[in-house]
Design a protein around this motif. Structure first.
Motif, PDB file in Angstrom:
ATOM      1  N   ASP A  18       9.019  30.027 -14.540  1.00  0.00           N
ATOM      2  CA  ASP A  18       8.731  31.334 -15.628  1.00  0.00           C
ATOM      3  C   ASP A  18       6.948  32.189 -15.550  1.00  0.00           C
ATOM      4  OD1 ASP A  18       8.357  32.855 -17.738  1.00  0.00           O
ATOM      5  OD2 ASP A  18       9.123  31.517 -19.276  1.00  0.00           O
ATOM      6  N   LYS A  62       2.924  39.068 -16.499  1.00  0.00           N
ATOM      7  CA  LYS A  62       2.412  39.070 -17.735  1.00  0.00           C
ATOM      8  C   LYS A  62       1.123  38.016 -18.176  1.00  0.00           C
ATOM      9  CE  LYS A  62       6.185  39.393 -21.384  1.00  0.00           C
ATOM     10  NZ  LYS A  62       6.829  39.308 -22.359  1.00  0.00           N
ATOM     11  N   LYS A  74      16.183  27.655 -21.581  1.00  0.00           N
ATOM     12  CA  LYS A  74      16.079  28.919 -22.066  1.00  0.00           C
ATOM     13  C   LYS A  74      17.337  30.288 -21.025  1.00  0.00           C
ATOM     14  CE  LYS A  74      13.074  31.873 -21.011  1.00  0.00           C
ATOM     15  NZ  LYS A  74      11.312  32.363 -20.996  1.00  0.00           N
ATOM     16  N   LYS A 108      14.957  35.552 -13.383  1.00  0.00           N
ATOM     17  CA  LYS A 108      13.364  35.887 -13.881  1.00  0.00           C
ATOM     18  C   LYS A 108      12.994  37.681 -13.486  1.00  0.00           C
ATOM     19  CE  LYS A 108       9.110  36.078 -16.534  1.00  0.00           C
ATOM     20  NZ  LYS A 108       8.210  35.343 -16.727  1.00  0.00           N
ATOM     21  N   ARG A 147      13.602  42.396 -21.129  1.00  0.00           N
ATOM     22  CA  ARG A 147      12.549  41.295 -20.834  1.00  0.00           C
ATOM     23  C   ARG A 147      12.136  40.825 -22.454  1.00  0.00           C
ATOM     24  NH1 ARG A 147       7.863  41.430 -17.072  1.00  0.00           N
ATOM     25  NH2 ARG A 147       6.948  39.052 -17.554  1.00  0.00           N
ATOM     26  N   LEU A 163      13.217  37.150 -22.443  1.00  0.00           N
ATOM     27  CA  LEU A 163      12.751  36.516 -22.494  1.00  0.00           C
ATOM     28  C   LEU A 163      12.100  35.102 -23.507  1.00  0.00           C
ATOM     29  CD1 LEU A 163      11.601  37.715 -18.755  1.00  0.00           C
ATOM     30  CD2 LEU A 163      13.350  35.658 -18.944  1.00  0.00           C
ATOM     31  N   ASN A 164      11.777  35.889 -24.750  1.00  0.00           N
ATOM     32  CA  ASN A 164      11.083  35.461 -25.484  1.00  0.00           C
ATOM     33  C   ASN A 164      12.441  34.669 -26.390  1.00  0.00           C
ATOM     34  OD1 ASN A 164       9.133  35.546 -25.451  1.00  0.00           O
ATOM     35  ND2 ASN A 164       9.229  38.122 -25.306  1.00  0.00           N
TER      36      ASN A 164
HETATM   37  N1  GLY Z   1       7.645  34.155 -20.060  1.00  0.00           N
HETATM   38  C1  GLY Z   1       7.930  35.574 -20.974  1.00  0.00           C
HETATM   39  C2  GLY Z   1       7.856  37.396 -20.403  1.00  0.00           C
HETATM   40  O1  GLY Z   1       7.550  37.201 -19.269  1.00  0.00           O
HETATM   41  O2  GLY Z   1       8.171  37.510 -20.205  1.00  0.00           O
END
Ligand code: GLY
Ligand code: NAD
Length: 361
Positions: free
Chosen positions: A138, A144, A189, A228, A242, A245-246
């Motif tokens: 991740d 990020k 997740k 991802k 995106r 992913l949260n």
């Molecule tokens: N782990 C959340 C993102 O990369 O958006």
């Protein structure tokens, strides 16, 4: 085992390589992506003791000048104080705009090193050498970067894509089960939000069984990175897709904050957050019956079916600072079944009411 390669095409194009033994050969891989003469390795004390020498030796063997900054391990180091110390270290060691930072460690190291790279001299290159499962699946991918404030996690940061990510899966051997299962929270997740087949594969293992099966683990890591990659390519700057992913993160961050970022780790908090929000969703007709039970069981296989002190209603207040809040609305990620997810924009009041009216028992 063959090295797997996944290419990310975002504001920067870079490869994520996955496999055993990559750290020993990192010098050559780094040489392929940078013209730097100096490299600053940023790491924490635990990772330094395990892998600092292997990495600096491999980099020096390729002719790089290498300096190293080591900070105490743990989330409390992801702070403005550590960031300032890193900036000063780079300045004292005369790192120039053509030089490069190397993040060696878990998500804490990766996030703060990425933010240092985004800001020092208005931006220099950085490379991720993630050494936890969480960082490999991740945090090292997607750009990020952040530090925490007293008021909440990741509240100051930027988007900054790395030049390369080397996931040496042999480094996972030295993780305690406790830290390994943090990463499993994020792995589960990915199954929940995008891949029923990945989720079904995860249901066949336990932590112990998966740790023994290196081929399966490498393949699972590659599946997560591919998901991802696809999400980041669709929405690099987190305005839509995106946010998926949260999943579990709004409540997860509130749980981490409740325990002052020391009582419970990120991956476990995300596990609890996913379970709670799926329970709420199912009770409110937003998820198919049975989704919660299947998720709860899978979390259990990996030692992630954990109970926490605060009730959902108590966690609602902390969500107010969440980055997914926009004015009076909040974006919540709901999985309507395993492998299918969507962003639901809701008035904050309605979200609070929904949490307050639902208990898990
Ligand atoms: N782990 C959340 C993102 O990369 O958006
Ligand atoms: P971490 O970096 O604190 O690492 C956990 C512990 O494992 C540390 O004590 C570390 O010293 C130790 N460790 C690291 N590698 C090891 C190894 N190979 N063997 C033995 N010990 C090792 O935590 P984490 O779980 O890797 O990452 C959590 C952080 O990642 C949080 O700050 C979270 O906000 C962030 N995160 C960021 C993103 C993103 O997209 N940028 C995504 C998810 C999480």
């Amino acid at each position: 085992m063959a090295i797997k390669k996944i290419t990310v095409t975002a504001s920067g194009i870079y490869d994520v390589l996955i496999g055993g033994g990559l750290l020993r050969f990192c010098g050559g891989y780094v040489k392929n992506v940078t013209e730097a003469s100096k490299l600053a390795v940023i790491t924490d004390d635990t990772v330094d003791a395990l892998y600092g020498k292997i990495v600096t030796d491999a980099l020096e063997a390729e002719g790089f000048g290498v300096c190293k900054f080591v900070f105490p391990h743990g989330e409390t180091s992801k702070s403005a104080k550590t960031l300032t110390d890193i900036w000063n270290f780079l300045c004292e060691n005369n790192l120039s705009r053509s030089d490069c930072l190397i993040a060696l460690g878990g998500g804490v190291v990766g996030d703060i090193t990425g933010f240092a790279a985004a800001t020092y001299l208005r931006g220099i290159d950085f490379i991720q050498l993630p050494t936890t499962l969480l960082a490999q699946v991740d945090s090292s991918v997607g750009g990020k970067t952040a530090i925490d404030l007293d008021g909440g996690k990741n509240l100051v940061g930027s988007f900054k894509q790395p030049k390369l990510v080397l996931c040496d899966t042999d480094t996972l051997d030295t993780l305690s089960d406790d830290i390994f299962i943090d990463g499993m929270g994020e792995v589960i997740k990915y199954g929940m939000i995008k891949s029923e087949s990945l989720f079904a594969e995860l249901e066949q293992y336990t932590t112990e069984a998966l740790r023994k099966n290196k081929a399966a683990l490498d393949d699972i890591i590659a599946q997560c990175v591919t998901i991802k990659r696809d999400v980041v390519e669709a929405d690099e700057f987190d305005t839509g897709e995106r946010m998926l992913l949260n999943f579990g993160h709004t409540l997860g961050h509130s749980i981490e904050q409740y325990y002052n970022y020391t009582g419970i780790s990120h991956g476990k908090a995300v596990g609890i957050g996913m379970r709670m929000i799926t329970h709420v969703a199912e009770k409110n007709g937003m998820a198919e019956t049975g989704t919660y039970a299947r998720l709860k069981n899978c979390l259990d296989y990996y030692g992630l079916d954990i109970n926490v002190e605060p009730a959902m209603s108590e966690l609602a207040g902390a969500c107010i600072n969440d980055k997914k809040r926009f004015g009076d609305s909040i974006n919540i990620i709901i999985c309507s079944n395993i492998g299918t997810s969507a962003v639901k924009k809701m008035p904050v009041e309605a979200f609070f009411a929904m949490l307050s009216e639902t208990s898990e028992n």
